[in-house]
Enzyme design. Structure first.
Site, PDB file in Angstrom:
ATOM      1  N   LEU A  37      45.972  43.026  55.289  1.00  0.00           N
ATOM      2  CA  LEU A  37      44.725  42.306  55.564  1.00  0.00           C
ATOM      3  C   LEU A  37      43.563  43.271  55.758  1.00  0.00           C
ATOM      4  CD1 LEU A  37      45.800  39.309  57.851  1.00  0.00           C
ATOM      5  CD2 LEU A  37      45.442  39.345  55.371  1.00  0.00           C
ATOM      6  N   THR A  38      43.357  44.132  54.759  1.00  0.00           N
ATOM      7  CA  THR A  38      42.148  44.948  54.735  1.00  0.00           C
ATOM      8  C   THR A  38      40.966  44.024  54.460  1.00  0.00           C
ATOM      9  OG1 THR A  38      42.321  45.363  52.360  1.00  0.00           O
ATOM     10  CG2 THR A  38      43.448  46.897  53.851  1.00  0.00           C
ATOM     11  N   THR A 102      47.291  54.267  49.568  1.00  0.00           N
ATOM     12  CA  THR A 102      47.826  52.917  49.337  1.00  0.00           C
ATOM     13  C   THR A 102      48.503  52.797  47.976  1.00  0.00           C
ATOM     14  OG1 THR A 102      46.147  51.913  50.760  1.00  0.00           O
ATOM     15  CG2 THR A 102      47.216  50.481  49.148  1.00  0.00           C
ATOM     16  N   THR A 139      46.805  47.895  35.912  1.00  0.00           N
ATOM     17  CA  THR A 139      45.507  47.609  35.310  1.00  0.00           C
ATOM     18  C   THR A 139      45.339  48.313  33.973  1.00  0.00           C
ATOM     19  OG1 THR A 139      43.112  47.951  35.608  1.00  0.00           O
ATOM     20  CG2 THR A 139      44.570  49.527  36.658  1.00  0.00           C
ATOM     21  N   ASP A 140      44.461  47.774  33.131  1.00  0.00           N
ATOM     22  CA  ASP A 140      44.162  48.441  31.864  1.00  0.00           C
ATOM     23  C   ASP A 140      43.302  49.682  32.060  1.00  0.00           C
ATOM     24  OD1 ASP A 140      41.770  47.189  32.536  1.00  0.00           O
ATOM     25  OD2 ASP A 140      41.517  46.156  30.630  1.00  0.00           O
ATOM     26  N   GLU A 141      42.753  49.872  33.258  1.00  0.00           N
ATOM     27  CA  GLU A 141      41.884  51.030  33.489  1.00  0.00           C
ATOM     28  C   GLU A 141      42.641  52.351  33.441  1.00  0.00           C
ATOM     29  OE1 GLU A 141      38.712  50.836  36.325  1.00  0.00           O
ATOM     30  OE2 GLU A 141      38.914  48.668  36.533  1.00  0.00           O
ATOM     31  N   TYR A 164      40.247  55.449  41.358  1.00  0.00           N
ATOM     32  CA  TYR A 164      41.022  54.207  41.365  1.00  0.00           C
ATOM     33  C   TYR A 164      42.020  54.184  40.215  1.00  0.00           C
ATOM     34  CZ  TYR A 164      42.192  49.466  39.951  1.00  0.00           C
ATOM     35  OH  TYR A 164      42.876  48.358  39.517  1.00  0.00           O
ATOM     36  N   ALA A 166      43.079  56.560  38.371  1.00  0.00           N
ATOM     37  CA  ALA A 166      44.054  57.655  38.474  1.00  0.00           C
ATOM     38  C   ALA A 166      45.163  57.317  39.463  1.00  0.00           C
ATOM     39  CB  ALA A 166      43.351  58.943  38.897  1.00  0.00           C
ATOM     40  N   LYS A 168      46.223  54.294  40.173  1.00  0.00           N
ATOM     41  CA  LYS A 168      47.072  53.278  39.552  1.00  0.00           C
ATOM     42  C   LYS A 168      47.954  53.895  38.462  1.00  0.00           C
ATOM     43  CE  LYS A 168      47.331  49.465  40.186  1.00  0.00           C
ATOM     44  NZ  LYS A 168      48.248  48.728  41.086  1.00  0.00           N
ATOM     45  N   ASN A 193      40.439  42.634  33.082  1.00  0.00           N
ATOM     46  CA  ASN A 193      39.662  42.143  34.226  1.00  0.00           C
ATOM     47  C   ASN A 193      39.958  40.676  34.512  1.00  0.00           C
ATOM     48  OD1 ASN A 193      38.373  44.684  33.935  1.00  0.00           O
ATOM     49  ND2 ASN A 193      36.479  43.829  34.750  1.00  0.00           N
ATOM     50  N   LEU A 204      32.274  41.705  40.124  1.00  0.00           N
ATOM     51  CA  LEU A 204      31.089  41.371  39.327  1.00  0.00           C
ATOM     52  C   LEU A 204      30.767  39.877  39.322  1.00  0.00           C
ATOM     53  CD1 LEU A 204      28.851  42.205  37.310  1.00  0.00           C
ATOM     54  CD2 LEU A 204      30.527  41.845  35.481  1.00  0.00           C
ATOM     55  N   TYR A 221      24.637  47.350  36.211  1.00  0.00           N
ATOM     56  CA  TYR A 221      24.677  48.800  35.993  1.00  0.00           C
ATOM     57  C   TYR A 221      24.176  49.179  34.600  1.00  0.00           C
ATOM     58  CZ  TYR A 221      27.600  49.675  40.136  1.00  0.00           C
ATOM     59  OH  TYR A 221      28.085  49.788  41.421  1.00  0.00           O
ATOM     60  N   GLY A 296      31.478  57.694  36.235  1.00  0.00           N
ATOM     61  CA  GLY A 296      32.767  57.396  35.626  1.00  0.00           C
ATOM     62  C   GLY A 296      32.892  55.973  35.119  1.00  0.00           C
TER      63      GLY A 296
END
Length: 339
Positions: A37-38, A102, A139-141, A164, A166, A168, A193, A204, A221, A296
């Site tokens: 619960l952050t 985490t 994720t696809d990132e 982030y 990296a 994952k 996403n 977003l 952005y 980035g």
């Protein structure tokens, strides 16, 4: 047969959509939700599940090995679906250490405890745990950025560009190593996403909706032409379900909506819907403001979902137009839901 499934981080966006879906579809499953619960976790998003005797919430950190071991022993865990992660790119740029702790250390703790509990030795499961599976949500990132025409496939080399992504990518590699080294039954899904109900307002689409309704500037952005492939969250939940139950052991599956949009197209679509559903004197599009691009910031992501479509028969039910309309309507009905 009754199964006890450990879910992590399901007070967050994707998980809070997944839990009610999974509880309804599988009456033989007991679900144990471990979540710290952050700021991004919200138990209100799971209120519909609180009274279900097959659902149990435990507040705690996935990095706490003693706690994770207790949960496996206390509830005799037969499977893990691991959602928990720090996921906001801007936050990872400001405070990368939290993401490493985490996403990397937490994933290691979970998969290592699962190995100890389910297996006697490498490539040998204990008698009652032969069908146990560890499903890691990613994720696809992790793949980095794309040119104007290519797509991410399961064979695309990893090239993460933010702390982030990296973190994952690192967690994906840890899970993969446990399959290769120990013969653990693992699967990994890398999604594009997500959007839909219950998403934290830092992302977003909720940000655009919130800013519009408050009459505030909508920050975009750079030039607003960064492209993402958008996946409606309940389509993602169905994909996770399919991979967890029918995906091939040790495999990776990319889940994408085949809905590429620039950030400008996203904000235009939302403003158009709000101009109709909650009209004001001026169009909401007047609120669009361009701000300095973030560090980035990958230019384009797009997933080739052929593997999950062909092997498992998955298809996204929502195209972007139908999904974004449902999303905006949900937020209009649930103003301030996460406060």
């Amino acid at each position: 047969m009754t199964k006890n499934i450990l879910l992590t981080g399901t007070a967050g966006f994707i998980g809070s959509n997944f839990v009610p879906y999974f509880l309804e579809k599988y009456p033989e499953y007991n679900l144990i939700n471990l979540d710290l619960l952050t700021y991004a976790g919200n138990l209100d998003s799971l209120k519909e599940c609180e009274s279900n005797p097959r659902y149990k919430f435990i507040k705690g950190n996935i990095c706490n090995r003693e706690l994770v071991e207790f949960i496996f022993n206390e509830y005799d865990i037969n499977g893990v679906i691991h959602f928990a992660a720090e996921s906001h790119v801007d936050n990872s740029i400001k405070n990368p250490g939290v993401f490493i702790e985490t996403n990397v250390n937490g994933t290691f703790t979970l998969v290592d405890v699962a190995r100890d509990y389910w297996m006697d030795k490498p490539f040998e499961y204990k008698e009652n745990y032969k069908n146990c599976r560890f499903h890691h949500i990613s994720t696809d990132e992790v793949y980095g950025t794309l040119n104007a025409t290519d797509f991410f496939t399961e064979e695309t080399p990893y090239a993460p560009n933010s702390p982030y992504s990296a973190s994952k990518a690192s967690s994906d590699m840890i899970v993969r190593s446990y399959q290769e080294t120990y013969g653990m039954n693992t699967v990994i899904t890398n999604c594009s996403n997500n959007y839909g109900p219950k998403q934290h307002d830092e992302k977003l689409i909720p940000t655009i909706i919130r800013k519009c309704l408050k009459g505030e500037s909508i920050p975009i952005y750079g030039d607003g032409k960064n492209i993402r492939d958008w996946l409606y969250v309940l389509d993602h939940c169905r994909g996770i379900d399919l991979v967890y139950h029918t995906g091939k052991e040790g495999n990776v599956y990319n889940i994408g909506g085949r809905n590429e949009r620039t950030n400008l197209e996203i904000v235009d679509a939302i403003c158009t819907i709000l101009d109709e559903k909650a009209p004001q004197t001026k169009s909401y599009k007047k609120l669009i403001t361009f701000v300095e691009d973030r560090a980035g910031h990958d230019r384009r992501y797009a997933i080739d979902a052929t593997k999950i479509e062909v092997e498992l028969g998955w298809r996204a039910d929502e195209n972007f137009d139908s999904g974004i309309l449902k999303t905006v309507e949900w937020y209009l009905k649930h103003k301030g839901w996460d406060k």
